[in-house]
Design an enzyme around this catalytic site. Sequence first.
Site, mmCIF file in Angstrom:
data_model
loop_
_atom_site.group_PDB
_atom_site.id
_atom_site.type_symbol
_atom_site.label_atom_id
_atom_site.label_comp_id
_atom_site.label_asym_id
_atom_site.label_seq_id
_atom_site.Cartn_x
_atom_site.Cartn_y
_atom_site.Cartn_z
ATOM 1 N N GLU A 1 -46.636 88.568 -22.344
ATOM 2 C CA GLU A 1 -44.991 87.975 -22.263
ATOM 3 C C GLU A 1 -44.431 87.170 -21.052
ATOM 4 O O GLU A 1 -43.381 86.133 -20.965
ATOM 5 C CB GLU A 1 -44.246 88.451 -23.456
ATOM 6 C CG GLU A 1 -44.088 89.336 -24.502
ATOM 7 C CD GLU A 1 -44.245 88.068 -25.366
ATOM 8 O OE1 GLU A 1 -42.842 87.321 -25.082
ATOM 9 O OE2 GLU A 1 -45.314 87.219 -25.977
ATOM 10 N N LYS B 1 -38.983 92.805 -18.356
ATOM 11 C CA LYS B 1 -39.977 92.879 -18.502
ATOM 12 C C LYS B 1 -40.020 92.089 -17.005
ATOM 13 O O LYS B 1 -41.056 92.605 -16.385
ATOM 14 C CB LYS B 1 -41.157 92.593 -18.732
ATOM 15 C CG LYS B 1 -41.529 93.473 -20.141
ATOM 16 C CD LYS B 1 -41.914 94.805 -19.426
ATOM 17 C CE LYS B 1 -42.471 95.966 -20.811
ATOM 18 N NZ LYS B 1 -43.313 96.985 -20.370
ATOM 19 N N TYR C 1 -37.120 91.030 -24.609
ATOM 20 C CA TYR C 1 -38.032 91.604 -24.102
ATOM 21 C C TYR C 1 -39.178 91.372 -22.525
ATOM 22 O O TYR C 1 -39.095 92.333 -21.471
ATOM 23 C CB TYR C 1 -39.073 92.026 -25.181
ATOM 24 C CG TYR C 1 -40.345 92.206 -24.510
ATOM 25 C CD1 TYR C 1 -40.658 93.760 -24.473
ATOM 26 C CD2 TYR C 1 -41.456 91.819 -24.275
ATOM 27 C CE1 TYR C 1 -41.676 94.367 -23.790
ATOM 28 C CE2 TYR C 1 -42.624 92.384 -24.328
ATOM 29 C CZ TYR C 1 -42.918 94.122 -23.770
ATOM 30 O OH TYR C 1 -43.798 94.321 -23.487
ATOM 31 N N THR D 1 -46.562 92.670 -18.732
ATOM 32 C CA THR D 1 -47.406 92.042 -19.983
ATOM 33 C C THR D 1 -47.413 90.079 -19.807
ATOM 34 O O THR D 1 -46.270 89.367 -19.416
ATOM 35 C CB THR D 1 -46.450 92.336 -21.078
ATOM 36 O OG1 THR D 1 -46.317 91.737 -22.033
ATOM 37 C CG2 THR D 1 -44.850 91.822 -20.424
HETATM 38 P P1 NAP Z 1 -45.910 101.666 -27.667
HETATM 39 O O1 NAP Z 1 -47.386 101.798 -28.802
HETATM 40 O O2 NAP Z 1 -44.364 100.500 -28.372
HETATM 41 O O3 NAP Z 1 -45.379 103.079 -26.741
HETATM 42 C C1 NAP Z 1 -44.368 102.896 -25.971
HETATM 43 C C2 NAP Z 1 -43.384 103.649 -25.785
HETATM 44 O O4 NAP Z 1 -42.302 104.219 -25.093
HETATM 45 C C3 NAP Z 1 -43.805 105.502 -27.170
HETATM 46 O O5 NAP Z 1 -44.351 106.452 -26.308
HETATM 47 C C4 NAP Z 1 -42.158 105.344 -27.044
HETATM 48 O O6 NAP Z 1 -42.151 106.734 -27.471
HETATM 49 C C5 NAP Z 1 -42.130 104.712 -25.840
HETATM 50 N N1 NAP Z 1 -40.482 104.932 -25.844
HETATM 51 C C6 NAP Z 1 -39.819 103.910 -25.980
HETATM 52 N N2 NAP Z 1 -38.619 103.721 -25.479
HETATM 53 C C7 NAP Z 1 -38.464 105.208 -24.543
HETATM 54 C C8 NAP Z 1 -37.662 105.060 -23.950
HETATM 55 N N3 NAP Z 1 -36.160 105.077 -24.270
HETATM 56 N N4 NAP Z 1 -37.596 106.746 -22.993
HETATM 57 C C9 NAP Z 1 -39.195 107.488 -23.195
HETATM 58 N N5 NAP Z 1 -39.581 106.539 -23.838
HETATM 59 C C10 NAP Z 1 -39.673 105.659 -24.720
HETATM 60 O O7 NAP Z 1 -46.226 100.132 -27.122
HETATM 61 P P2 NAP Z 1 -47.410 100.705 -25.421
HETATM 62 O O8 NAP Z 1 -48.074 99.431 -27.002
HETATM 63 O O9 NAP Z 1 -48.116 100.897 -25.739
HETATM 64 O O10 NAP Z 1 -47.304 100.056 -24.340
HETATM 65 C C11 NAP Z 1 -47.034 100.699 -24.034
HETATM 66 C C12 NAP Z 1 -46.657 99.865 -22.617
HETATM 67 O O11 NAP Z 1 -47.339 98.365 -22.831
HETATM 68 C C13 NAP Z 1 -44.899 99.567 -22.658
HETATM 69 O O12 NAP Z 1 -44.415 99.454 -21.506
HETATM 70 C C14 NAP Z 1 -45.626 97.682 -23.946
HETATM 71 O O13 NAP Z 1 -44.529 96.752 -23.088
HETATM 72 C C15 NAP Z 1 -46.454 97.213 -22.424
HETATM 73 N N6 NAP Z 1 -47.446 96.079 -22.795
HETATM 74 C C16 NAP Z 1 -47.974 96.539 -23.995
HETATM 75 C C17 NAP Z 1 -49.049 95.675 -24.790
HETATM 76 C C18 NAP Z 1 -49.320 95.568 -26.022
HETATM 77 O O14 NAP Z 1 -50.504 94.658 -25.978
HETATM 78 N N7 NAP Z 1 -49.855 96.824 -26.414
HETATM 79 C C19 NAP Z 1 -49.816 94.667 -23.894
HETATM 80 C C20 NAP Z 1 -49.011 94.054 -22.394
HETATM 81 C C21 NAP Z 1 -48.020 95.512 -22.162
HETATM 82 P P3 NAP Z 1 -41.745 107.029 -29.291
HETATM 83 O O15 NAP Z 1 -43.017 106.886 -29.731
HETATM 84 O O16 NAP Z 1 -40.575 107.334 -29.339
HETATM 85 O O17 NAP Z 1 -40.979 105.293 -30.315
HETATM 86 O O1 G4F Z 2 -47.872 91.215 -32.747
HETATM 87 P P1 G4F Z 2 -46.609 90.329 -32.188
HETATM 88 O O2 G4F Z 2 -45.579 91.126 -32.437
HETATM 89 O O3 G4F Z 2 -47.050 90.627 -30.556
HETATM 90 P P2 G4F Z 2 -46.617 89.557 -28.660
HETATM 91 O O4 G4F Z 2 -45.070 89.325 -30.145
HETATM 92 O O5 G4F Z 2 -47.209 89.072 -28.946
HETATM 93 O O6 G4F Z 2 -46.000 91.206 -28.498
HETATM 94 C C1 G4F Z 2 -47.606 92.354 -28.053
HETATM 95 O O7 G4F Z 2 -48.176 92.273 -26.840
HETATM 96 C C2 G4F Z 2 -47.196 91.511 -26.180
HETATM 97 C C3 G4F Z 2 -48.252 91.219 -24.495
HETATM 98 O O8 G4F Z 2 -48.219 89.776 -24.916
HETATM 99 C C4 G4F Z 2 -46.510 92.947 -25.273
HETATM 100 F F1 G4F Z 2 -45.826 92.657 -24.159
HETATM 101 C C5 G4F Z 2 -45.944 93.555 -26.627
HETATM 102 O O9 G4F Z 2 -45.244 94.824 -26.127
HETATM 103 C C6 G4F Z 2 -45.962 93.324 -27.560
HETATM 104 O O10 G4F Z 2 -47.102 94.719 -27.393
HETATM 105 O O11 G4F Z 2 -46.961 88.350 -32.507
HETATM 106 C C7 G4F Z 2 -47.743 88.281 -31.710
HETATM 107 C C8 G4F Z 2 -48.155 87.149 -32.597
HETATM 108 C C9 G4F Z 2 -46.419 87.010 -32.342
HETATM 109 O O12 G4F Z 2 -45.980 85.071 -32.112
HETATM 110 C C10 G4F Z 2 -45.369 86.311 -33.926
HETATM 111 O O13 G4F Z 2 -44.591 85.516 -33.732
HETATM 112 O O14 G4F Z 2 -47.422 87.114 -33.747
HETATM 113 C C11 G4F Z 2 -46.556 86.118 -35.144
HETATM 114 N N1 G4F Z 2 -46.742 87.040 -35.858
HETATM 115 C C12 G4F Z 2 -46.555 86.079 -38.059
HETATM 116 N N2 G4F Z 2 -46.211 87.001 -38.314
HETATM 117 C C13 G4F Z 2 -46.012 88.056 -36.614
HETATM 118 C C14 G4F Z 2 -45.814 87.806 -37.871
HETATM 119 N N3 G4F Z 2 -45.534 89.020 -36.068
HETATM 120 C C15 G4F Z 2 -44.953 90.391 -36.269
HETATM 121 N N4 G4F Z 2 -45.155 91.471 -35.550
HETATM 122 N N5 G4F Z 2 -44.947 90.817 -37.226
HETATM 123 C C16 G4F Z 2 -45.350 89.401 -38.393
HETATM 124 O O15 G4F Z 2 -44.990 89.061 -39.589
#
Ligand code: NAP
Ligand code: G4F
Length: 369
Positions: free
Chosen positions: A134, A160, A156, A132
Amino acid sequence: MPKKAFITGITGQDGAYLTDLLLKKGYEVHGLMRRTSQFNTSRLEELCAPEAASERLFLHYGDSTDSLNITTLIEDIRPDEIYNLAAQSHVKVSFEMPIYTCDVDALGTLRILEAVRLAHLMDKTHIYQASTSELFGKVHEIPQTEKTPFHPRSPYGVAKLFAYWMTVNYRESYGMFASNGILFNHESPFRGETFVTRKITMAAARILNGLQDRLELGNMDAKRDWGHARDFVEAMWLILQHDTPGDFIIATGEQHSVREFVTLAFEYAGVPIRWEGEGVNEVGIACVPKVSEDGIPCGFIPGKGFEGVPMEERVVVAVNPEFFRPAEVETLLGNPAKSRDLLGWQAKTSFPQLVQEMLEYDLKKLSGK
Ligand code: NAP
Ligand code: G4F
């Protein structure tokens, strides 16, 4: 024989898009699914063609914290490709549950790598680790490349980081095909509802329909490089098809603030937001439908305006410090040159297209159509 993939986190946003992609490519897909008290497969049901899913999608109960379960599944399935997407993926929640987050996100990755090694699948199985942006946290340079030093800012991010280096270590120690995709934020209508983009589009849809008074947010100055999950899962697949394993940044190369996201969501509906005040006193003011007392949506249709709907000018966005984080990642911007040059990947969906697709989905969901 079709290729076999094993996806952890299959029920999440990326898991569902990736499953759809792999089924379309003819794969047999196995997914790790948590036992929950309510069904958690709605994304898969909405995104994947039912015929392909009924023939080639297999869901297995399990958990990333359960070593024996992970090892047994990998031994039985003997997958060609593993996509390790399972994670406690919410940055703010990780401050409240640091130990659990590390168990799933850090040790969970190690459990997969060890299971592949113990099952003697090191020469067969390609492993994708969901790393990520992050990792960059308090960024050391802008934009970030594969060579930018890491500085995570949350439990987190630190978990990671462990997973990232374990993946590199197994590659270097055992010659395993283990790669990191360092993905910047990617969103979609299937994004979890507590991430900021989905929180905004759901609230905007409700406010535009007279069902919600206002949207409360934390840091609106935060900037992210936001892409579409559908585009990003293609990059995951390409990373595992490349000749050699490695670490790849996947990003759009463009960044926007949370405030810009909000402005664009309301603008799409023809509602301009006027921003006033600063810091915790900042508010967004707009002319929107009055909140209805009967809880019935006013039936707003994009392009048709609010004919006959009682309107008022009021605060629709306010800051609530409850959503601030103990340490914030202020800015993220990726340089995707390596993935473009080596994988031929680039983002297809623009920022306005992403906001529009998410808002349209949430408006449609509200209308029940
Ligand atoms: P998400 O929607 O939160 O999905 C997370 C998945 O992990 C869900 O299927 C969840 O199951 C499962 N999970 C959570 N805890 C678990 C456990 N203890 N054992 C088995 N499964 C578990 O996340 P996403 O946005 O699809 O992201 C996928 C991956 O990419 C994650 O590793 C995230 O950290 C990483 N990532 C995401 C982003 C982004 O912007 N979306 C960017 C960079 C990296 P449930 O459905 O049961 O909750
Ligand atoms: O949508 P966010 O919660 O995503 P964040 O923290 O960037 O993390 C996501 O992206 C990562 C990749 O860079 C993944 F690895 C991670 O698993 C996840 O998918 O927040 C985005 C930004 C942050 O700076 C947060 O402080 O939005 C700001 N924010 C402002 N108000 C908020 C809010 N975030 C959330 N969730 N809720 C708010 O009300």
